[in-house]
Design an enzyme around this catalytic site. Structure first.
Site, PDB file in Angstrom:
ATOM      1  N   CYS A 454       0.833  -1.203   0.000  1.00 18.53           N
ATOM      2  CA  CYS A 454       0.000   0.000   0.000  1.00 18.53           C
ATOM      3  C   CYS A 454       0.865   1.250   0.000  1.00 18.53           C
ATOM      4  O   CYS A 454       0.450   2.296  -0.503  1.00 18.53           O
ATOM      5  CB  CYS A 454      -0.943   0.001   1.185  1.00 18.53           C
ATOM      6  SG  CYS A 454      -0.126  -0.037   2.782  1.00 18.53           S
ATOM      7  N   HIS A 854      -1.848   1.323   7.651  1.00 20.29           N
ATOM      8  CA  HIS A 854      -2.203   1.206   6.239  1.00 20.29           C
ATOM      9  C   HIS A 854      -2.064   2.587   5.596  1.00 20.29           C
ATOM     10  O   HIS A 854      -2.324   3.605   6.229  1.00 20.29           O
ATOM     11  CB  HIS A 854      -3.640   0.705   6.108  1.00 20.29           C
ATOM     12  CG  HIS A 854      -4.151   0.658   4.707  1.00 20.29           C
ATOM     13  ND1 HIS A 854      -3.539  -0.090   3.729  1.00 20.29           N
ATOM     14  CD2 HIS A 854      -5.205   1.264   4.113  1.00 20.29           C
ATOM     15  CE1 HIS A 854      -4.205   0.051   2.599  1.00 20.29           C
ATOM     16  NE2 HIS A 854      -5.223   0.875   2.810  1.00 20.29           N
TER      17      HIS A 854
END
Length: 1040
Positions: A454, A854
């Site tokens: 990510c 994240h």
């Protein structure tokens, strides 16, 4: 010689004697031998290999055969003819049956020796026919394995065209008849190895000829759905599941569940046998296919099949939990079966008696994976006991056994149960699968998470949304090159023109991943961005240097006019070249787009002499004021200092940091000489910090004294000095990294600074004229840019701890770093020119620490003359009615307001949220409010686009100045995209029967209608961009 050799190997001589004589025979192969002798020796070797009494005789046969076939290839070609091979495959060899694996091994060896001979082509044709006939006779696993090895080595022997599909179907059918009666471990291992070889052959054929895949899968289903009681298909078919592309799962499951020709009895039988496959030790993705089929049946409301299969197989699935090698897949299937079976406790109560023994075993078996598995398993048990409460006699022993293990919250249990019911399956797919669907209504393409990537996906999307940079990259002529810039160009082209909803950047990931980044683990997105820009910059510099070397070599040669490299004559003067123009022409694309310059000045407070240095930067690392990073009393975590440098290599990774002196921190917080500290802790009613505050704090002067004194060459000694920074050249794209990760010197841990930072939609950056040469004007160097300190410099700490003794006592207004130290001469007001910038993108980090979380990003298309959004962006709320200092002082960074900001307006829906594969519309208020709504989601990397002054002066709106034309794609890029789009359309055509189901699931997954403001954008659940993951895992997820 053949008679001697035959007598020798059958004699009673010792093995060493035999080996010595055999060696002489092998060496004699280099000499001239008659054809009759060769034929006799070849016949003898065939007998020894195929009919040898022991391993020694067979070994001698292979040695002699290889030696004489190598030196007498023509004679061997006559011996090993098409007729000879046909006879072996049809009739065997003497007493040896044609189905004996030794026949295949011998032919395999012959092919190796004949591979360069023309006659081998005829043999290939014979073998193609015979292997098809052989597999139709249902040979044993050992013979199939030997055939598979030979065909894998010599793919020319595999049947072609229509025969290829038939061959695959018959081989699949043969696997269905495999049986293993072995009980010893070694025999079981051999059987698994044989099955694996056959599966590998089918995988190779499916890859080489995709048309053979669907008939093979149809054959698999026909076998496992058979209701013939006399036929029990082999579990070996489970080994084929791992070779079926996962992207086909939706098509196949939809086709099966909606095909009216498939009877419920056949579907039940097929599902039961697929569940049996969970026992196969090396099968991958069996649980994925089983769950997908269960969900597919729920979607078409075939609940009778689901109930029958669940009650019939639930105990078998539970028993698989005892075996670590298949435990994880079995738990996934068990979880789905139990959680979806919500109309009755019958299925759960079937396994209740086995729960306590399993938990006790998991606690005591000592396996490293058992602890995490136990947590997932107990989560499942808590959900089921919550769903079916009222049975204390059944649950008491279970509760006692798991009482010391964590219990999920009631909200989590309800969420899991609501998501797992059969009635909720109509709009869901198997977790983790690639969805074959078109783009969302945003028209943007997501990036598939390749496993903790990510950080890369967020950076690539922000660079793609940097409109002018994207257009410049796509305009480059890089045909035929294999550079990183070429790979970035191809990636940008796919993001702009592919019809896929999400693109997998595997090639770019492998090419751009820093060597110290471990694949599959969490990484820092800002570190990756610096490395990427540095690689692109150095790559282009290298190419420029190589291209400049060519004219230099050719300059000594006469030109087309007959002149040499000597200077021009006076009557034909050479035009003067502007050095700045030459330097600008040699700038790399990265320098042109992201490069700026900072001027650092250090003024001795004893003699007022000034030392200046100008340095380039590609991003600014903005530390938080000490009050925002330190709790009252000092000694706690403080903002990083290691990343204060401007260049690509000047900031440490996301988890990096440096320690500060407790004494200096306490002294700084308490204040010096009775004045208010520069970074004193703000009262709770003060407004949050803003990006201009952090920039002003970054550019604010600092005092070098005590341990950080400056060595003045004029004074010849260490002296207190004032160090200041100024931006003297503004970049086209301003990259800002907020140093949110601090180091706690007391507890030796790294923490995240969760302070909300107000992000303006537009702002002005003070850019100063370059100062006069050092020494000519003592006061002309009062500010300067981000100093790139050497590792042994002591100045890095002083930047964050500016002594307040030099501050103006009355300058308490403003926030954060808006305060400036007193100077002997203040810079003239006209020395700073405000340069407008518009926000282009924001990379967010969702998580509580640098070790987990994240990344996702917000972005929009902004070119050099487009501008920012509405002027209603976040503004500091000062305690008084007067505007903040940054609003009136051109030497400070501040908000853009009034007509300028109104001239830089774009619609709210021009903002996008990029969360790995998922792309949705959003708005700037979402960017503003995300941290207040989800405190762990904070801005980390910001990119601003410099705006042309003429757009502001003329007041032109975005419709007047915006350049929307994208550069035409070059043929090489267009061909690559066209090829992939055709492949995508073929996938869509194959999926035509399932589009209704996929449209519903896509609308649920991508949520194109409305904004993405209901759930945390950085959510790690199935609705977030980070991927699904187990619904019962309580293990913290890393950056993915």
């Amino acid at each position: 010689m053949d008679k001697i050799l035959e007598a020798l190997v059958g004699s009673s001589h010792s093995v060493p004697v035999k080996k010595a004589i055999v060696k002489k025979v092998v060496e004699a192969a280099e000499k001239d031998v008659t054809e009759d002798q060769c034929q006799a020796l070849y016949g003898l070797t065939a007998r020894l290999i195929l009919l040898g009494e022991d391993a020694f005789q067979r070994q001698v046969g292979y040695q002699v055969l290889e030696a004489y076939a190598r030196y007498h290839r023509t004679e061997y070609e006559r011996f090993c003819s098409k007729e000879f091979v046909t006879g072996l495959l049809q009739q065997g060899y003497g007493p040896l049956d044609r189905k004996d694996p030794a026949i295949i091994d011998y032919i395999h060896s012959c092919l190796r020796l004949l591979i360069s001979c023309p006659s081998v082509l005829e043999i290939f044709g014979v073998i193609q026919v015979e292997v098809l006939r052989t597999v139709c006779e249902r040979p044993e696993p050992v013979l199939c394995a030997r055939l598979s090895v030979m065909l894998s080595d010599f793919v020319q022997c595999i049947p072609r065209d229509k025969s290829a599909a038939l061959f695959c179907q018959q081989l699949v059918r043969t696997m269905g008849y495999f049986q293993c009666a072995a009980t010893r471990e070694q025999e079981l291992r051999e059987y698994v190895s044989q099955v694996t070889k056959v599966g590998a052959l089918l995988q190779n054929i499916w890859k080489a000829e995709p048309a053979t895949l669907l008939p093979s899968l149809q054959e698999v289903f026909a076998i496992i759905s058979s209701t013939d009681p006399s036929f029990d298909p082999s579990i070996a078919l489970a080994s084929l599941v791992q070779h079926i592309p996962l992207q086909m799962i939706t098509v196949l499951i939809k086709s099966l569940t909606t095909d009216h020709n498939v009877k419920d009895a056949c579907m039940t039988q097929a599902l039961c046998r697929m569940i049996d496959w969970l026992s196969w030790p090396l099968a991958q993705y069996v649980d994925t296919w089983v769950i997908a089929l269960l969900k597919g049946l729920a979607a078409v409301q075939k609940f009778t099949i689901l109930i029958d299969v669940t009650l019939l197989k639930i105990e078998l699935v539970f028993n698989r939990l005892w075996y670590p090698i298949v435990r994880q897949g079995a738990l996934a299937v068990l979880s789905h079966m139990l959680l979806s079976f919500q109309h009755s406790p019958e299925a759960f109560h079937l396994v209740v008696p086995h729960i306590v023994p399993l938990v006790q075993t998991l606690k005591s078996d000592g396996l490293p994976t058992s602890k995490a598995f136990l947590l997932q398993f107990t989560d499942l048990i808590h959900c089921m006991m919550y769903q079916y409460s009222g049975f204390p006699d059944l649950y008491d022993n279970i509760l006692e056994t798991i009482k010391e293990l964590p219990k999920p919250s009631e909200e989590k249990i309800k969420l899991i149960l609501n998501q797992s019911a059969w009635t909720s399956q109509s709009n869901s797919l198997a977790s983790g699968l690639l969805r074959i669907t078109g783009k969302s209504e945003t028209g943007k393409t997501g990036l598939i998470n390749l496993g903790n990537t990510c950080y890369m996906n967020s950076i690539l999307q922000t660079l793609f949304m940097a409109t002018d940079f994207r257009r410049s990259v796509l305009s480059l002529n890089l045909n035929g090159s294999n550079t990183l810039m070429k790979k970035l160009q191809l990636l940008f082209a796919f993001l702009a023109h592919t019809q896929r909803a999400a693109y997998a950047p595997r090639n770019f990931f492998e090419a751009s991943r820093p060597p110290w980044f471990t694949a599959g683990s969490q990484q820092d997105c800002s570190e990756y961005l610096r490395f990427l820009l540095d690689r692109l910059h150095e790559e282009e510099k290298t190419i420029q240097a190589f291209n400049l070397a060519k004219p230099a070599l050719a300059s000594a040669e006469p030109n087309s006019n007959g002149s040499s490299g000597a200077p021009h004559a006076p009557d034909a003067p050479r035009p003067k070249e502007d050095p700045s123009e030459r330097e600008e022409d040699r700038e790399t694309l990265i320098e042109k787009m992201f490069g700026g310059k900072l001027s650092t000045g250090i003024r001795c407070m004893q003699c007022a002499s000034v030392s200046e240095k100008e340095e380039p930067f590609s991003d600014l690392s903005l530390a938080f004021c000490p009050s925002t990073a330190l709790p009252p009393g000092g000694g706690g975590p403080r903002a990083e200092d290691g990343g204060k440098g401007p260049g690509v290599t000047h900031q440490g990774p996301v988890s990096g940091g440096s320690e500060a002196s407790d004494g200096l921190i306490k002294e700084k917080q308490a204040g010096l000489n009775g004045t208010t500290p520069l970074a004193a802790e703000r009262p709770s009613h003060d407004p949050p910090l803003s990006v201009p505050d952090l920039i002003n704090y970054f550019l604010a002067p600092e005092i070098l004294d005590e341990d950080n004194k400056y060595y003045c060459e004029t004074c010849g000694s260490l002296q207190p000095a004032e160090k200041s920074m100024r931006v003297v050249e503004a970049p086209e794209y301003l990259i800002l990294t907020l140093l949110r990760f601090s180091y706690d010197a007391k507890f030796h841990v790294r923490r995240k600074i969760l302070d909300n930072v107000s992000i303006p939609l537009s702002m002005r950056l003070p850019v100063h004229r370059r100062a006069t040469p050092p020494g000519s004007h003592p006061g002309s160097c009062s500010s300067s840019p981000l100093q790139v300190d050497s590792p042994d410099s002591g100045e890095n700490l002083a930047k964050k701890l500016k002594p307040s003794g030099q501050e103006e006592a009355g300058g308490a207004g403003g926030s954060g770093g808006g305060r400036r130290a007193q100077r002997e001469e203040a810079p003239p007001p006209s020395s700073a020119r405000p340069v407008p910038y518009a926000l282009s993108s924001v990379v967010m980090h969702s998580g509580m620490s640098s070790e987990s979380g994240h990344y996702y990003c917000y972005g929009r298309n902004v070119s050099g003359s487009d501008g920012a959004g509405p002027s209603s962006g976040p503004r500091p709320r000062a305690g008084s009615e007067s505007p903040p200092p940054s609003e009136s002082d051109p030497a400070l960074c501040g908000y853009l307001s009034g007509p300028d900001a109104e001239a830089l307006a774009l619609p709210n829906r021009d903002w996008f949220l990029f969360n790995d594969s998922r792309v949705t519309f959003t708005s700037f208020p979402s960017v503003q409010n995300v941290t207040s709504r989800f405190p762990k989601d904070t801005g980390y990397v910001l990119i601003y686009r410099r705006q042309e002054q003429r757009a502001l002066q003329t007041g032109s709106g975005p419709n007047g100045m915006r350049v929307t034309a994208e550069p035409p794609l070059q043929k090489e890029l267009m061909d690559a995209i066209t090829k992939d789009n055709k492949l995508f359309l073929q996938e869509q055509e194959l999926n035509a029967r399932a589009r209704a189901l996929q449209a519903a699931s896509a609308s649920c997954s991508f949520r194109p209608n409305g904004f993405d403001d209901n759930d945390p954008p950085g959510s790690c659940g199935p609705s977030g961009g980070g991927g699904g993951g187990g619904g019962f895992s309580t293990v913290s997820r890393l950056v993915f």
